[in-house]
Design a protein around this motif. Structure first.
Motif, PDB file in Angstrom:
ATOM      1  N   ALA A 312      95.377  82.848  59.657  1.00 45.97           N
ATOM      2  CA  ALA A 312      94.274  82.291  60.435  1.00 45.97           C
ATOM      3  C   ALA A 312      94.687  80.523  60.182  1.00 45.97           C
ATOM      4  N   ARG A 313      94.948  80.258  59.063  1.00 48.53           N
ATOM      5  CA  ARG A 313      95.469  78.809  58.876  1.00 48.53           C
ATOM      6  C   ARG A 313      96.451  78.304  59.876  1.00 48.53           C
ATOM      7  N   ARG A 314      97.353  79.192  60.432  1.00 48.27           N
ATOM      8  CA  ARG A 314      98.197  78.762  61.315  1.00 48.27           C
ATOM      9  C   ARG A 314      97.577  78.214  62.546  1.00 48.27           C
ATOM     10  N   PHE A 315      96.509  79.018  62.980  1.00 46.05           N
ATOM     11  CA  PHE A 315      95.859  78.722  64.196  1.00 46.05           C
ATOM     12  C   PHE A 315      95.270  77.266  64.144  1.00 46.05           C
ATOM     13  N   ASP A 316      94.691  76.865  62.686  1.00 45.28           N
ATOM     14  CA  ASP A 316      94.193  75.673  62.573  1.00 45.28           C
ATOM     15  C   ASP A 316      95.017  74.609  62.629  1.00 45.28           C
ATOM     16  N   ASP A 317      96.315  74.841  62.284  1.00 48.64           N
ATOM     17  CA  ASP A 317      97.631  73.962  62.205  1.00 48.64           C
ATOM     18  C   ASP A 317      98.008  73.692  63.612  1.00 48.64           C
ATOM     19  N   ILE A 320      94.355  75.230  67.745  1.00 50.57           N
ATOM     20  CA  ILE A 320      93.804  76.231  68.832  1.00 50.57           C
ATOM     21  C   ILE A 320      92.433  76.519  68.343  1.00 50.57           C
ATOM     22  N   ALA A 321      92.067  76.842  66.956  1.00 46.32           N
ATOM     23  CA  ALA A 321      90.547  76.942  66.790  1.00 46.32           C
ATOM     24  C   ALA A 321      89.786  75.744  66.802  1.00 46.32           C
ATOM     25  N   GLY A 322      88.488  76.025  66.964  1.00 41.50           N
ATOM     26  CA  GLY A 322      87.542  74.850  67.160  1.00 41.50           C
ATOM     27  C   GLY A 322      87.049  74.557  65.767  1.00 41.50           C
ATOM     28  N   SER A 323      86.869  75.476  64.847  1.00 35.30           N
ATOM     29  CA  SER A 323      86.512  74.955  63.539  1.00 35.30           C
ATOM     30  C   SER A 323      87.240  75.929  62.589  1.00 35.30           C
ATOM     31  N   PRO A 324      87.414  75.657  61.285  1.00 37.12           N
ATOM     32  CA  PRO A 324      88.373  76.356  60.214  1.00 37.12           C
ATOM     33  C   PRO A 324      87.721  77.582  59.954  1.00 37.12           C
ATOM     34  N   VAL A 325      88.243  78.639  59.737  1.00 35.06           N
ATOM     35  CA  VAL A 325      87.590  79.884  59.149  1.00 35.06           C
ATOM     36  C   VAL A 325      87.153  79.686  57.775  1.00 35.06           C
ATOM     37  N   PRO A 326      85.828  79.948  57.655  1.00 34.87           N
ATOM     38  CA  PRO A 326      85.276  79.816  56.297  1.00 34.87           C
ATOM     39  C   PRO A 326      85.795  80.705  55.076  1.00 34.87           C
ATOM     40  N   GLU A 327      86.011  80.189  53.789  1.00 34.69           N
ATOM     41  CA  GLU A 327      86.760  81.051  52.813  1.00 34.69           C
ATOM     42  C   GLU A 327      85.694  81.534  51.876  1.00 34.69           C
ATOM     43  N   PRO A 328      85.402  82.704  51.785  1.00 37.19           N
ATOM     44  CA  PRO A 328      84.460  83.543  51.213  1.00 37.19           C
ATOM     45  C   PRO A 328      84.774  83.176  49.535  1.00 37.19           C
ATOM     46  N   GLU A 329      83.726  82.991  48.551  1.00 37.05           N
ATOM     47  CA  GLU A 329      84.193  82.428  47.165  1.00 37.05           C
ATOM     48  C   GLU A 329      83.823  84.065  46.393  1.00 37.05           C
ATOM     49  N   PRO A 330      84.762  84.380  45.492  1.00 36.07           N
ATOM     50  CA  PRO A 330      84.620  85.604  44.706  1.00 36.07           C
ATOM     51  C   PRO A 330      83.290  85.382  43.790  1.00 36.07           C
ATOM     52  N   ILE A 331      82.693  86.386  43.741  1.00 34.82           N
ATOM     53  CA  ILE A 331      81.513  86.679  42.671  1.00 34.82           C
ATOM     54  C   ILE A 331      81.705  86.544  41.151  1.00 34.82           C
ATOM     55  N   GLU A 332      81.350  85.740  40.466  1.00 35.01           N
ATOM     56  CA  GLU A 332      81.564  85.612  38.975  1.00 35.01           C
ATOM     57  C   GLU A 332      80.284  85.852  38.215  1.00 35.01           C
ATOM     58  N   ALA A 333      80.004  87.064  37.756  1.00 31.53           N
ATOM     59  CA  ALA A 333      78.802  87.216  37.270  1.00 31.53           C
ATOM     60  C   ALA A 333      79.036  88.478  36.395  1.00 31.53           C
ATOM     61  N   THR A 334      78.287  88.664  35.101  1.00 31.90           N
ATOM     62  CA  THR A 334      78.338  89.723  34.193  1.00 31.90           C
ATOM     63  C   THR A 334      77.023  90.734  34.293  1.00 31.90           C
ATOM     64  N   ILE A 335      77.413  91.835  34.465  1.00 32.33           N
ATOM     65  CA  ILE A 335      76.266  92.851  34.466  1.00 32.33           C
ATOM     66  C   ILE A 335      75.937  93.163  32.988  1.00 32.33           C
TER      67      ILE A 335
END
Length: 358
Positions: A312-317, A320-335
Motif C-alpha cells: 500500500a505504501r507504493r501507491f502513496d509513493d 495515486i492514493a488520496g490519503s495514506p493508509v492508517p497503520e493499526p497499533e498492536p494491543i499491549e495489555a496484560t490479562i
C-alpha cells in the motif's frame, strides 16, 4: 386511744376544773361577801358552762359518727361473709372447680409467653390405647415435636373443710382426707393414659394444682405424694412450678427457631459459594479467551504490516492514493489471572501490604 376514752378524759378534766372553781368561789365568798366582787367568778362559770356544753355536743356527734361507722363495718362484714360462703359453696361444685382450674391454667400459659413461642391446644379430644375417649385441658407441643399433656381438674373439698375447721383434730382429719382425694385423683389420671392418645407425647402427664396451698396442705398429711405421682407417670405442678416448666418450653422453642434460622443461613451460604465458584470459572475462561484474542490480533497486525502495508505504501509513493493508509497499533495489555484467596490479615498488615499505611 378511741373516741369514747378521749371524751371520758375530757369530761373528767372538766369536772375537776369545776370543783376547783367552786372551791375558789367559796373561798372568795367568805372573804368578800359583797356581790360586786363575785362578778368575775360568775363570768368564769358562764364560760366554763359554755365550754362544757360544746364538749357535750362534740361528744354526741363523735359518738353518732362512731356508731354509724360501726354499722357500716358490720354491714360490710356480713356481705363479705355472705360472698365468702357463696364462693365456698360454688367451689364445692365439681364443674365450677374445674372451670376455675382451667382459668388459672390459662393465666399461667399467658404469663409463660407460650402464645408467641409455642403451639398449644386447649381441650383436644383423643383416644387412648384402650379405646377410651379422653379430653385433657391443655396439650403443649415441644420444640422436638413431642407433646406434654396438662390436666387441671383437681378435687379440693377436703382443703376447704380443713380451712373452715376450728378444732385442731377436725382440721387434721380434713387435711388427711384432702391428701387421700389428691392421691385418688393421681391414680385416676394415670388410668386415663393420656400419653397414648397424643403421639408423640412425653411419657408423663402434668397434674396442675391451681394453688400452692392445696399441694402444701396435702404434703403435710402425706409427704410421699409427689413420689407416688412420679411412680404413676404423673407430675404434680403448682402455678409456680408449671410456669417454670412452660418457660423452659418457650425457651426451647426460641432455641429451635434460632437453630432453624442458622440452618437456612448455612444453606444460603452454600448456594452462594457454589455460584461464586461457577462465576470464577467463567471469568477464568473469559480471561483466557481475551488473552488468546489479543495474541491473534497482534499476529494479524504484524502480518498486515509485513504483507499488506508494504504494497500500500507504493501507491502513496506514486501519488495515486488520496490519503495514506492508517497503520493499526498492536494491543499491549496484560490479562489479570484469578489467584487463590490469600490468608486473612489484620488491618495494619493489610495496609502495609497495600502500601496505604503512610
Amino acid at each position: 386511744m378511741d373516741a369514747a376514752s378521749l371524751i371520758s378524759g375530757l369530761l373528767l378534766g372538766a369536772l375537776l376544773a369545776t370543783a376547783v372553781t367552786l372551791g375558789v368561789v367559796a373561798l372568795l365568798a367568805r372573804r368578800r361577801p359583797d356581790d360586786a366582787g363575785l362578778e368575775p367568778v360568775h363570768e368564769s362559770l358562764d364560760h366554763l358552762h359554755r365550754l362544757l356544753a360544746g364538749m357535750e355536743r362534740a361528744r354526741a356527734t363523735a359518738h353518732g359518727e362512731l356508731r354509724e361507722q360501726m354499722g357500716t363495718v358490720g354491714t360490710t362484714s356480713a356481705q363479705l361473709k355472705q360472698e365468702t360462703a357463696a364462693l365456698v359453696t360454688a367451689l364445692r361444685t365439681p364443674h365450677v372447680r374445674g372451670r376455675w382450674g382451667e382459668v388459672q391454667l390459662r393465666r399461667v400459659v399467658e404469663v409463660a409467653g407460650l402464645v408467641e413461642h409455642c403451639d398449644f391446644v386447649e381441650q383436644p379430644g383423643g383416644t387412648n390405647d384402650e379405646g377410651a375417649g379422653v379430653r385433657p385441658d391443655l396439650v403443649v407441643t415441644l420444640a422436638d415435636g413431642r407433646q406434654v399433656i396438662v390436666d387441671a381438674k383437681v378435687p379440693f373439698t377436703g382443703y376447704i373443710e380443713a380451712v373452715q375447721a376450728e378444732d385442731v383434730a377436725v382440721r387434721a382429719q380434713r387435711v388427711a382426707a384432702h391428701a387421700r382425694q389428691l392421691r385418688t385423683h393421681i391414680d385416676a389420671l394415670a388410668a386415663r393414659r393420656y400419653p397414648t392418645a397424643f403421639r408423640p407425647a412425653a411419657p408423663f402427664t402434668v397434674l396442675f394444682v391451681p394453688s400452692d396451698g392445696f399441694l402444701t396442705t396435702a404434703l403435710e398429711a402425706e409427704p410421699g405424694l409427689l413420689e407416688h405421682g412420679f411412680a404413676k407417670d404423673v407430675v404434680v405442678a403448682t402455678p409456680s412450678t408449671l410456669l417454670a416448666l412452660l418457660r423452659t418450653v418457650a425457651y426451647s422453642w426460641r432455641q429451635e427457631r434460632l437453630a432453624r434460622d442458622a440452618d437456612q443461613v448455612l444453606e444460603v451460604g452454600r448456594r452462594l459459594h457454589a455460584r461464586l465458584s461457577t462465576l470464577s470459572g467463567h471469568l477464568t475462561r473469559l480471561g483466557s479467551a481475551l488473552g488468546t484474542t489479543m495474541t491473534r490480533f497482534n499476529e494479524t497486525v504484524g502480518s498486515y504490516e509485513r504483507s499488506v502495508l508494504t504494497a500500500a505504501r507504493r501507491f502513496d509513493d506514486l501519488g495515486i492514493a488520496g490519503s495514506p493508509v492508517p497503520e493499526p497499533e498492536p494491543i499491549e495489555a496484560t490479562i489479570r489471572t484469578l489467584r487463590p484467596a490469600e490468608p486473612a490479615f489484620d488491618d495494619e498488615a493489610t495496609d502495609a501490604r497495600d502500601g496505604t499505611n503512610g
